[in-house]
Enzyme design. Structure first.
Site, PDB file in Angstrom:
ATOM      1  N   CYS A  93      39.686  65.976  49.677  1.00 21.66           N
ATOM      2  CA  CYS A  93      40.467  66.432  48.383  1.00 21.66           C
ATOM      3  C   CYS A  93      40.896  64.942  48.104  1.00 21.66           C
ATOM      4  CB  CYS A  93      41.703  66.599  48.091  1.00 21.66           C
ATOM      5  SG  CYS A  93      42.227  67.072  47.051  1.00 21.66           S
ATOM      6  N   CYS A 120      44.785  64.627  45.850  1.00 16.92           N
ATOM      7  CA  CYS A 120      45.101  64.598  46.937  1.00 16.92           C
ATOM      8  C   CYS A 120      45.527  63.382  47.898  1.00 16.92           C
ATOM      9  CB  CYS A 120      44.915  65.845  48.236  1.00 16.92           C
ATOM     10  SG  CYS A 120      44.306  67.863  47.214  1.00 16.92           S
ATOM     11  N   ASP A 121      44.371  62.909  47.997  1.00 19.46           N
ATOM     12  CA  ASP A 121      45.207  62.315  49.584  1.00 19.46           C
ATOM     13  C   ASP A 121      44.904  60.515  49.533  1.00 19.46           C
ATOM     14  OD1 ASP A 121      46.234  64.483  50.597  1.00 19.46           O
ATOM     15  OD2 ASP A 121      43.987  64.025  52.140  1.00 19.46           O
TER      16      ASP A 121
END
Lengths: 114, 310
Positions: free
Chosen positions: B136, B139-140
């Site tokens: 992701c 997300c990261d």
């Protein structure tokens, strides 16, 4: 804001109080992203099975989440969510990124055995 | 053990399942939606949706919340975070039993369990998950500011996320198994014009290595078999989706990939059992296609019920 059915932790002091007052605490610190949501969902499912464990979430982008982001147990973590397991106020396990329900269950059983 | 009879049970609460719920409940078809997670399916994980007709921009979570509200307002019942223990789809009526022992009977079923991201399943992938291996970018991505990363895949997700990751990373190397991309040409063109993005084609990863975090990958050329190490700080994997149909094996006809086979009315090989969304055999997987398939399945069921062909 985290749209989950878990109880939310808003401040670092609140987290300290919770882990000080409860023997077994699991906290998932993340966002509403694809790696985080399945962990929240698994926690919601597991909550009734583990009445001796307190389940919480905390928003990763909340400045107060520094208490988790900067925890030595999270050194090298490069994936959300950061999931923390506290026993008697101490971190006994921490994981980075998505975990399956089975992986979470295995940690709960080993770290928080009745 | 309790038993409740429904006209239709929908398994899955993503866009397909919720759409079916909206149409069925609005037509006074007694409908129950069962979901093993939260309502919304994979769209709740989408940061922004900008191609759903009629809505300029909306978060996936918000769109799912509106769909859920619509279904509930029309009288649909919804049970989330439940696990299915057993199914009897051949009998009339059909039976769905949950892990907690609750048993439901129903005249018809719509299968809409969706899909999940596919993993590479190579050495180091599980070991470094969250320590350099990610699925992701949203997300990261910010963990990789000024770092070099490898992206695996050649579809829309892989190329779009590669472009997105250049906001953070100093270099993005896209490793793809073919010498062409499945992504839309305009997305590929944008990536090719980005000086931070580099391509390694006809190749895949054979392993990911490091100590505490990812330090590199081994890239294997699929034409020559040659393997080369490549230093990197992170690996983002976007290689498609797998249908969540394991629990349906032996119940309905599927292809070799585990995708459910349906006819033009979205009916499976079993009378009264329909399927829609990412779990069926099809070329394109979009929210709009899932919604369309679920609409067809729901209308076919409504017609059956009105004609008493149950």
């Amino acid at each position: 804001m985290l749209y989950t059915n878990l109880k939310h932790i808003e401040t670092a002091n609140e987290l300290k109080k919770i882990i000080g007052e409860n023997e077994n605490v699991m906290v998932c610190c993340g966002r509403m992203g694809p790696m985080c949501v399945p962990v929240y969902a698994a926690m919601e499912e597991l909550e009734p099975e583990y009445p001796h464990v307190k389940f919480y979430d905390m928003e990763f982008d909340n400045p107060e989440a520094h208490i988790i982001r900067n925890d030595p147990a999270c050194r090298g973590f490069m994936g959300l969510p950061f999931t923390m397991y506290y026993k008697n106020g101490k971190v006994v396990k921490a994981t980075s990124s998505i975990q399956t329900k089975e992986q979470i269950k295995a940690i709960l059983d080993s770290e928080f055995a009745k | 053990m309790s038993t409740t009879i429904f006209d239709t049970i929908v398994i899955g609460a993503g866009p397909a399942g919720l759409t079916a719920g909206i149409y069925l409940a609005r037509s006074k078809v007694k409908t129950l939606i069962l979901s093993d997670g939260m309502a919304g399916g994979q769209i709740i994980l989408t940061h922004e949706i900008a191609n759903y007709p009629g809505i300029e921009k909306i978060s996936g979570y918000q769109l799912a919340a509106v769909m859920k509200k619509q279904a509930l307002n029309f009288g649909c019942e919804l049970k989330t975070n439940v696990r299915i223990a057993s199914l009897d789809l051949q009998s009339t009526p059909k039976t769905v039993v949950l892990a907690d022992g609750t048993s439901y009977t129903t005249r018809t079923v719509i299968l809409a369990p969706g899909g999940r991201p596919r993993m590479l399943n190579i050495p180091g992938e599980e070991e470094f998950k969250g320590r350099g291996v990610s699925y992701c970018a949203t997300c990261d991505g910010d963990f990789f500011t000024s770092k070099e990363i490898v992206v695996v895949g050649g579809g829309n997700s892989a190329i779009e996320e590669s472009i997105s990751l250049t906001k953070y990373a100093s270099k993005v190397t896209v490793v793809h198994q073919f010498d062409y991309f499945q992504a839309f040409p305009y997305i590929v063109d944008e990536a090719k014009q980005n000086s931070k993005i580099h391509f390694v084609l006809n190749s895949t990863l054979s392993s990911i290595y490091g100590k505490d975090t990812v330090e590199g990958v081994i890239i294997r050329n699929l034409k020559t078999g040659e393997e080369k190490p490549c230093k990197t700080d992170g690996v983002f994997i976007f290689i498609g989706y797998l249908p969540n149909t394991e629990f349906l094996k032996g119940h309905v006809a599927m292809n070799h990939a585990g995708e459910i086979l349906v006819d033009k009315n979205m009916q499976t090989n079993i009378d009264g059992v329909y399927a829609a969304g990412d779990c069926i055999e099809k070329r394109y997987r979009q929210i709009t296609t899932a919604v369309g398939e679920a609409t067809i399945a729901a209308l076919a069921i409504i017609e059956r019920i009105h004609q008493n062909h149950l």
